[in-house]
Design an enzyme around this catalytic site. Structure first.
Site, PDB file in Angstrom:
ATOM      1  N   ASN A  14       0.874  -1.174   0.000  1.00 55.24           N
ATOM      2  CA  ASN A  14       0.000   0.000   0.000  1.00 55.24           C
ATOM      3  C   ASN A  14       0.907   1.219   0.000  1.00 55.24           C
ATOM      4  OD1 ASN A  14      -1.736   2.087   0.539  1.00 55.24           O
ATOM      5  ND2 ASN A  14      -2.295   1.390   2.601  1.00 55.24           N
ATOM      6  N   LYS A  16       0.123   4.290  -0.184  1.00 54.48           N
ATOM      7  CA  LYS A  16      -0.463   5.488   0.436  1.00 54.48           C
ATOM      8  C   LYS A  16      -0.223   6.686  -0.483  1.00 54.48           C
ATOM      9  CE  LYS A  16       0.029   3.162   4.819  1.00 54.48           C
ATOM     10  NZ  LYS A  16       0.269   3.199   6.247  1.00 54.48           N
ATOM     11  N   HIS A 100      -9.263   1.228   5.097  1.00 56.73           N
ATOM     12  CA  HIS A 100      -7.984   1.374   5.802  1.00 56.73           C
ATOM     13  C   HIS A 100      -8.169   2.266   7.026  1.00 56.73           C
ATOM     14  CE1 HIS A 100      -3.831   2.431   6.653  1.00 56.73           C
ATOM     15  NE2 HIS A 100      -3.501   1.349   5.975  1.00 56.73           N
ATOM     16  N   GLU A 102      -6.476   4.594   8.128  1.00 58.18           N
ATOM     17  CA  GLU A 102      -6.241   6.023   7.866  1.00 58.18           C
ATOM     18  C   GLU A 102      -7.482   6.667   7.262  1.00 58.18           C
ATOM     19  OE1 GLU A 102      -2.612   5.483   5.670  1.00 58.18           O
ATOM     20  OE2 GLU A 102      -1.629   4.846   7.521  1.00 58.18           O
ATOM     21  N   GLU A 172      -4.952  -4.960  10.583  1.00 58.92           N
ATOM     22  CA  GLU A 172      -3.943  -3.918  10.774  1.00 58.92           C
ATOM     23  C   GLU A 172      -4.197  -3.201  12.097  1.00 58.92           C
ATOM     24  OE1 GLU A 172      -2.116  -2.803   6.649  1.00 58.92           O
ATOM     25  OE2 GLU A 172      -3.614  -1.327   7.250  1.00 58.92           O
ATOM     26  N   GLY A 178       3.098   2.132  10.794  1.00 56.52           N
ATOM     27  CA  GLY A 178       4.061   3.219  10.648  1.00 56.52           C
ATOM     28  C   GLY A 178       4.796   3.564  11.935  1.00 56.52           C
ATOM     29  N   SER A 218       3.960  -2.211  10.153  1.00 54.63           N
ATOM     30  CA  SER A 218       5.419  -2.293  10.313  1.00 54.63           C
ATOM     31  C   SER A 218       5.998  -3.642   9.894  1.00 54.63           C
ATOM     32  CB  SER A 218       5.828  -1.941  11.751  1.00 54.63           C
ATOM     33  OG  SER A 218       5.444  -0.606  12.050  1.00 54.63           O
TER      34      SER A 218
HETATM   35  P1  13P Z   1       3.459   0.334   7.566  1.00 54.92           P
HETATM   36  O1  13P Z   1       3.939  -0.952   6.934  1.00 54.92           O
HETATM   37  O2  13P Z   1       4.186   1.535   7.040  1.00 54.92           O
HETATM   38  O3  13P Z   1       3.397   0.248   9.053  1.00 54.92           O
HETATM   39  O4  13P Z   1       1.930   0.537   7.050  1.00 54.92           O
HETATM   40  C1  13P Z   1       1.033  -0.498   7.200  1.00 54.92           C
HETATM   41  C2  13P Z   1      -0.205  -0.164   6.452  1.00 54.92           C
HETATM   42  O5  13P Z   1      -0.948   0.703   6.851  1.00 54.92           O
HETATM   43  C3  13P Z   1      -0.491  -0.904   5.215  1.00 54.92           C
HETATM   44  O6  13P Z   1      -1.791  -0.658   4.765  1.00 54.92           O
END
Ligand code: 13P
Length: 257
Positions: A14, A16, A100, A102, A172, A178, A218
């Site tokens: 992903n 982003k 997601h 976010e 997740e 992150g 992560s």
């Molecule tokens: P990270 O791997 O940067 O922690 O992000 C995970 C994520 O949100 C994948 O959709």
């Protein structure tokens, strides 16, 4: 994922809000040769909307599936800024990340919105990757199962077992995204087991046994093997470490190390 299970692993990136079209082409030029021999898993890359066409073009002769990071559930209309499932199909997408954390956190997506987006994704013949996961506070308050159950039923409660079958679920935990703080393989597997039990009671044991559940938060080359060694973990949804061709290829090639 442990040997003996019939579930084909999925390693998904992903991106982003990262990468221009030029950066996307550069990524694939470096990445594709590194994963050309990978037959053990499915590979998905989800760039931002503006780089989708470039990604589809760059990945055309490969096994890499291109996905979007979001969509809107209506087919067309006065919805400024939105993109429909049909538009994604036309641009060559085959998967869509839905719900997601976010999007839930920064853009107010509710379980009802996630359900509508999941339905629209399925109706267009695209594969939804539906994200669920608790916040740190919810985990500390002992509410993980309650949150996962609400999100699971919110997203999938109205579906038949047949409609549910193409769906990939991504667990997740928000506290691991992150932050560099990965869930241990045991914690992740426990949550996956709980999600699989929800799938079993709603859609039956066969559907649950087929369901692929990806872990996200992560995931890095240093921890992928421990995660993928768990029977319950069928793949990874990767943010940061999917942006570099080398590190994402290392994740895809986790079996070789
Ligand atoms: P990270 O791997 O940067 O922690 O992000 C995970 C994520 O949100 C994948 O959709």
């Amino acid at each position: 994922m442990a040997a003996g299970s019939a579930r084909v692993p999925v390693i998904a990136g992903n991106w982003k809000m990262h990468k221009t079209q030029a950066e996307t082409r550069e990524f694939f030029a470096a990445f594709l040769p590194l994963v050309a021999g990978a037959k053990h898993c499915e590979i998905v890359v989800a760039p931002p909307f503006t780089a989708l066409a470039a990604a589809v073009e760059a990945a055309r002769d490969s096994a890499v599936m291109i996905g979007a990071q979001d969509l809107y559930w209506e087919p067309q209309g006065a919805f400024t800024g939105e993109v429909s499932a049909g538009m994604l199909v036309e641009s060559g997408c085959r998967a869509v990340i839905v719900g997601h954390s976010e999007r839930r956190e920064h853009f107010g997506e509710t379980d009802d919105i996630v359900a509508r987006k999941t339905r629209a994704t399925l109706d267009a013949g695209l594969r939804p990757i539906v994200c669920v996961g608790e916040t740190l506070r919810e985990r500390e308050e002992g509410k993980m199962e309650e949150v996962l159950e609400r999100q699971f039923h919110g997203a999938f409660g109205a579906l038949t077992a047949q409609a549910f079958s193409p769906i990939l679920v991504a667990y997740e935990p928000v506290w691991a995204i992150g932050t560099g703080r990965t869930a241990t393989p045991q914690l992740a597997a426990e949550a996956h087991g709980f999600l699989r039990s929800l799938a079993a009671s709603r859609f039956g044991h066969e559907a649950a046994a087929r369901l692929r559940i990806l872990y996200g938060g992560s995931v890095k080359p240093a921890n992928i093997r421990g995660l993928m060694a768990m029977e319950e973990i069928d793949g990874a949804l990767v943010g940061g470490a999917s942006l570099e061709a080398m590190s994402f290829a290392e994740l895809v090639n986790y079996r070789e190390g």
